[in-house]
Motif scaffolding. Structure first.
Motif, PDB file in Angstrom:
ATOM      1  N   LEU A  22       0.815  -1.194  -0.029  1.00 31.32           N
ATOM      2  CA  LEU A  22       0.032  -0.076   0.013  1.00 31.32           C
ATOM      3  C   LEU A  22       1.112   1.085  -0.064  1.00 31.32           C
ATOM      4  O   LEU A  22       1.970   1.277   0.734  1.00 31.32           O
ATOM      5  N   ALA A  23       0.296   2.206  -0.723  1.00 28.06           N
ATOM      6  CA  ALA A  23       1.034   3.497  -0.713  1.00 28.06           C
ATOM      7  C   ALA A  23       0.961   4.165   0.683  1.00 28.06           C
ATOM      8  O   ALA A  23      -0.052   4.107   1.348  1.00 28.06           O
ATOM      9  N   ALA A  24       2.020   4.855   0.744  1.00 28.33           N
ATOM     10  CA  ALA A  24       2.243   5.713   2.271  1.00 28.33           C
ATOM     11  C   ALA A  24       1.138   6.876   2.258  1.00 28.33           C
ATOM     12  O   ALA A  24       0.616   7.239   3.256  1.00 28.33           O
ATOM     13  N   GLU A  30      -0.905  11.015  -9.107  1.00 32.62           N
ATOM     14  CA  GLU A  30      -2.222  10.590 -10.014  1.00 32.62           C
ATOM     15  C   GLU A  30      -1.597   9.027 -10.702  1.00 32.62           C
ATOM     16  O   GLU A  30      -0.616   9.263 -10.996  1.00 32.62           O
ATOM     17  N   ALA A  31      -2.578   8.394 -10.836  1.00 26.24           N
ATOM     18  CA  ALA A  31      -2.292   6.955 -11.548  1.00 26.24           C
ATOM     19  C   ALA A  31      -1.755   7.178 -12.882  1.00 26.24           C
ATOM     20  O   ALA A  31      -0.831   6.557 -13.366  1.00 26.24           O
ATOM     21  N   GLU A  83      -7.624   2.092  -1.955  1.00 22.52           N
ATOM     22  CA  GLU A  83      -6.300   1.998  -1.365  1.00 22.52           C
ATOM     23  C   GLU A  83      -5.185   1.766  -2.396  1.00 22.52           C
ATOM     24  O   GLU A  83      -4.710   0.709  -2.715  1.00 22.52           O
ATOM     25  N   PRO A  84      -4.941   2.930  -2.976  1.00 21.98           N
ATOM     26  CA  PRO A  84      -3.674   2.783  -3.891  1.00 21.98           C
ATOM     27  C   PRO A  84      -2.311   1.996  -3.421  1.00 21.98           C
ATOM     28  O   PRO A  84      -2.082   2.273  -2.383  1.00 21.98           O
ATOM     29  N   GLY A  85      -1.814   1.413  -4.268  1.00 22.95           N
ATOM     30  CA  GLY A  85      -0.627   0.732  -3.998  1.00 22.95           C
ATOM     31  C   GLY A  85       0.008  -0.090  -5.012  1.00 22.95           C
ATOM     32  O   GLY A  85      -0.620  -0.036  -6.150  1.00 22.95           O
ATOM     33  N   ASP A 135       4.441   1.903   1.953  1.00 24.44           N
ATOM     34  CA  ASP A 135       4.511   1.215   3.336  1.00 24.44           C
ATOM     35  C   ASP A 135       4.764  -0.172   3.320  1.00 24.44           C
ATOM     36  O   ASP A 135       3.700  -0.746   3.331  1.00 24.44           O
ATOM     37  N   ARG A 136       5.840  -0.728   3.418  1.00 20.64           N
ATOM     38  CA  ARG A 136       6.391  -1.990   3.483  1.00 20.64           C
ATOM     39  C   ARG A 136       5.527  -2.922   4.768  1.00 20.64           C
ATOM     40  O   ARG A 136       6.055  -3.954   4.728  1.00 20.64           O
TER      41      ARG A 136
END
Length: 195
Positions: A22-24, A30-31, A83-85, A135-136
């Motif tokens: 997931l992206a922090a 933007e995608a 939830e972008p990632g 966020d690993r």
């Protein structure tokens, strides 16, 4: 062979997994900004596997985002569930770096390595200007093969193997192991989430 050993043995043959990091701070990018980046990666052969095409689904609300299609896997800046990632979706294991994977533990370690490598590349990507971080510690692992059961025994076995792979990759919650829990319903594809 007892039931647990048989289950592990069956899971050792499973190749189709999705791993999402997931992206922090997803609001920073933007995608659509991934489209030229992924096209350049194809041209410059940035990844060790054969990269084939880029597909833009960024217009789909909470959809698959922007995909980089490779021979063995699909990489995506995924927007699902809001939830972008980074989604790493393995389909095959034909590339040289994937040869010889024979166990579930080896496969999960390999999934983490491949996904984290792409996270590192995106975070260092000059065209994104350092606006993307992952966020690993916030991960989702999904079995992407409906032939495998989504029952409790499979979930427990997979969660244990995932927790071991995370520990080996140095993903911890302070001094404690990262907690892995099942999300979704048993009729859905088996999905685990950290946190």
């Amino acid at each position: 062979m007892d039931m647990e050993s048989a289950l592990v043995s069956d899971l050792d043959t499973l190749v189709k997994f999705d791993l999402k990091v997931l992206a922090a701070d997803p609001a920073e990018v933007e995608a659509e900004e991934f489209i030229p980046v992924f096209h350049r990666w194809i041209t410059e052969r940035v990844l060790p596997e054969l990269l084939i095409d880029v597909a833009d689904y960024s217009h789909v609300h909470e959809g698959p985002g922007v995909l980089l299609v490779g021979h063995d896997a699909i990489y995506a800046y995924d927007l699902s569930r809001g939830e972008p990632g980074l989604l790493y979706s393995r389909r095959h294991e034909s590339g040289a770096e994937l040869e010889g994977i024979g166990s579930l533990d080896d496969r999960l370690r390999s999934l983490l390595e491949c996904a984290f490598r792409v996270c590192d590349l995106i975070e260092a990507e000059p065209n994104l200007g350092g606006r993307v971080a992952f966020d690993r510690h916030r991960l989702e692992l999904r079995v992407n093969d409906r032939l495998f059961p989504s029952d409790k025994a499979t979930a427990v076995t997979l969660a244990g193997a995932f927790q071991r792979a995370l520990a080996e990759a140095g993903v911890h919650d302070g001094d404690a192991p990262v907690q892995v829990k099942r999300i979704g319903e048993s009729r859905e594809r088996l999905t685990l989430r950290t946190g």
